[in-house]
Design an enzyme around this catalytic site. Structure first.
Site, PDB file in Angstrom:
ATOM      1  N   ASP A 139      24.022   0.175  44.903  1.00  0.00           N
ATOM      2  CA  ASP A 139      23.066   0.856  45.785  1.00  0.00           C
ATOM      3  C   ASP A 139      23.662   2.148  46.336  1.00  0.00           C
ATOM      4  O   ASP A 139      22.951   3.141  46.526  1.00  0.00           O
ATOM      5  CB  ASP A 139      22.669  -0.080  46.931  1.00  0.00           C
ATOM      6  CG  ASP A 139      21.593   0.522  47.821  1.00  0.00           C
ATOM      7  OD1 ASP A 139      20.831   1.375  47.326  1.00  0.00           O
ATOM      8  OD2 ASP A 139      21.515   0.145  48.996  1.00  0.00           O
ATOM      9  N   ARG A 184      22.456  12.959  44.386  1.00  0.00           N
ATOM     10  CA  ARG A 184      22.852  14.205  45.059  1.00  0.00           C
ATOM     11  C   ARG A 184      23.823  15.023  44.211  1.00  0.00           C
ATOM     12  O   ARG A 184      23.711  16.252  44.136  1.00  0.00           O
ATOM     13  CB  ARG A 184      23.473  13.872  46.417  1.00  0.00           C
ATOM     14  CG  ARG A 184      22.481  13.311  47.436  1.00  0.00           C
ATOM     15  CD  ARG A 184      23.131  13.118  48.793  1.00  0.00           C
ATOM     16  NE  ARG A 184      24.176  12.106  48.766  1.00  0.00           N
ATOM     17  CZ  ARG A 184      23.965  10.811  48.985  1.00  0.00           C
ATOM     18  NH1 ARG A 184      22.741  10.376  49.234  1.00  0.00           N
ATOM     19  NH2 ARG A 184      24.967   9.953  48.969  1.00  0.00           N
ATOM     20  N   ASP A 235      23.803   4.999  43.343  1.00  0.00           N
ATOM     21  CA  ASP A 235      22.623   5.735  42.883  1.00  0.00           C
ATOM     22  C   ASP A 235      22.329   6.948  43.769  1.00  0.00           C
ATOM     23  O   ASP A 235      22.002   8.025  43.268  1.00  0.00           O
ATOM     24  CB  ASP A 235      21.394   4.825  42.757  1.00  0.00           C
ATOM     25  CG  ASP A 235      20.976   4.194  44.080  1.00  0.00           C
ATOM     26  OD1 ASP A 235      21.649   4.443  45.105  1.00  0.00           O
ATOM     27  OD2 ASP A 235      19.979   3.448  44.094  1.00  0.00           O
ATOM     28  N   GLY A 236      22.470   6.787  45.080  1.00  0.00           N
ATOM     29  CA  GLY A 236      22.240   7.915  45.974  1.00  0.00           C
ATOM     30  C   GLY A 236      23.264   9.018  45.771  1.00  0.00           C
ATOM     31  O   GLY A 236      22.929  10.210  45.776  1.00  0.00           O
ATOM     32  N   ASP A 289      16.028  -2.683  47.010  1.00  0.00           N
ATOM     33  CA  ASP A 289      16.656  -3.142  48.259  1.00  0.00           C
ATOM     34  C   ASP A 289      15.865  -4.272  48.890  1.00  0.00           C
ATOM     35  O   ASP A 289      16.409  -5.312  49.275  1.00  0.00           O
ATOM     36  CB  ASP A 289      16.760  -1.988  49.262  1.00  0.00           C
ATOM     37  CG  ASP A 289      17.850  -1.000  48.898  1.00  0.00           C
ATOM     38  OD1 ASP A 289      18.689  -1.330  48.056  1.00  0.00           O
ATOM     39  OD2 ASP A 289      17.836   0.115  49.455  1.00  0.00           O
ATOM     40  N   ASP A 303      14.650   2.686  44.582  1.00  0.00           N
ATOM     41  CA  ASP A 303      15.767   2.275  45.436  1.00  0.00           C
ATOM     42  C   ASP A 303      15.278   1.396  46.581  1.00  0.00           C
ATOM     43  O   ASP A 303      15.870   0.338  46.868  1.00  0.00           O
ATOM     44  CB  ASP A 303      16.464   3.520  45.983  1.00  0.00           C
ATOM     45  CG  ASP A 303      17.631   3.165  46.898  1.00  0.00           C
ATOM     46  OD1 ASP A 303      18.556   2.470  46.438  1.00  0.00           O
ATOM     47  OD2 ASP A 303      17.618   3.581  48.076  1.00  0.00           O
TER      48      ASP A 303
END
Length: 226
Positions: free
Chosen positions: A70, A78, A73-74, A95, A91
């Site tokens: 998790d 970016r 991926d963020g 979650d 996402d």
């Protein structure tokens, strides 16, 4: 059995492969690295819940893998400039489903907590659904919080990445700690649960604040529309 679990995962992964290749070309958004990580999170989560009632070690491996991805991926979104609405929704949905799945498992282990788990799942889904819907409607990132409209707790929760990461980890580790406690009710697990409890409680409070604030945003949008 383990073999049947892997057979199910193989069929699931192959179906994803076929679906992706049959999708129309939209700039390869379905193949963005963050979204590929999201698909991996789905697969590891399914693997985790397939063995949740029989193999706590294997469950822990797959569930923690899905949880740790998790963060990846963020960061990938970016770093590679591959942020997308699809990725944001994916996402959020993964979650919510992961946490809900663990709550369902816990409701089987601890029958006395069944009603509480139903309420927690409902709060988690409705809070994030309202937030996501209002953000899409207002065309703003779903983690954007207007300090004038929302409680200061939610503002710092979403604007400070360290706070966001810490609260999410504490929340998940509390649920995971309950899972471990079922298999190993040791004093160390109890101490870990007590340490995570305040963070878990903070997360539930932010869910309530987020739900109320998102409903207010939708009401304000309706008023302006008229």
């Amino acid at each position: 059995s383990t073999q049947s679990t892997w057979d199910i995962l193989s069929v699931y992964f192959f179906s994803i492969h076929l679906t992706l290749h049959r999708m129309p070309d939209r700039g390869n958004i379905f193949l963005f690295v963050p979204n590929l990580i999201g698909y991996a999170r789905i697969i590891t989560a399914i693997a985790a819940f397939a063995v949740a009632f029989s193999d706590p070690w294997l469950f822990s491996f797959f569930y923690m893998a899905s949880f740790l991805l998790d963060a990846a991926d963020g960061h990938a979104a970016r770093m590679l400039n591959q942020c997308s609405q699809l990725g944001a929704v994916l996402d959020m949905v993964v979650d919510r489903c992961g946490t809900a799945g663990l709550c369902i498992v816990l409701s089987h282990f601890f029958v006395e907590l069944r009603f509480a788990m139903i309420c927690l799942i409902s709060l988690d889904f409705t809070s994030h659904w309202f937030k996501m819907y209002s953000s899409l409607l207002l065309n703003i990132p779903h983690k954007t919080v207007d300090r004038a409209k929302y409680n200061v707790l939610l503002y710092y929760y979403y604007t400070n990445r360290m706070v966001l990461a810490g609260v999410c980890m504490g929340n998940e580790f509390f649920y995971y700690g309950l899972y471990v406690y079922y298999w190993d009710p040791s004093q160390y697990v109890q101490i870990a649960l007590m340490a995570c409890f305040p963070v878990w409680m903070f997360k539930q409070i932010t869910n309530v604040i987020q739900l109320i604030g998102s409903m207010q945003e939708l009401a304000d949008w309706e008023t302006k529309k008229e």
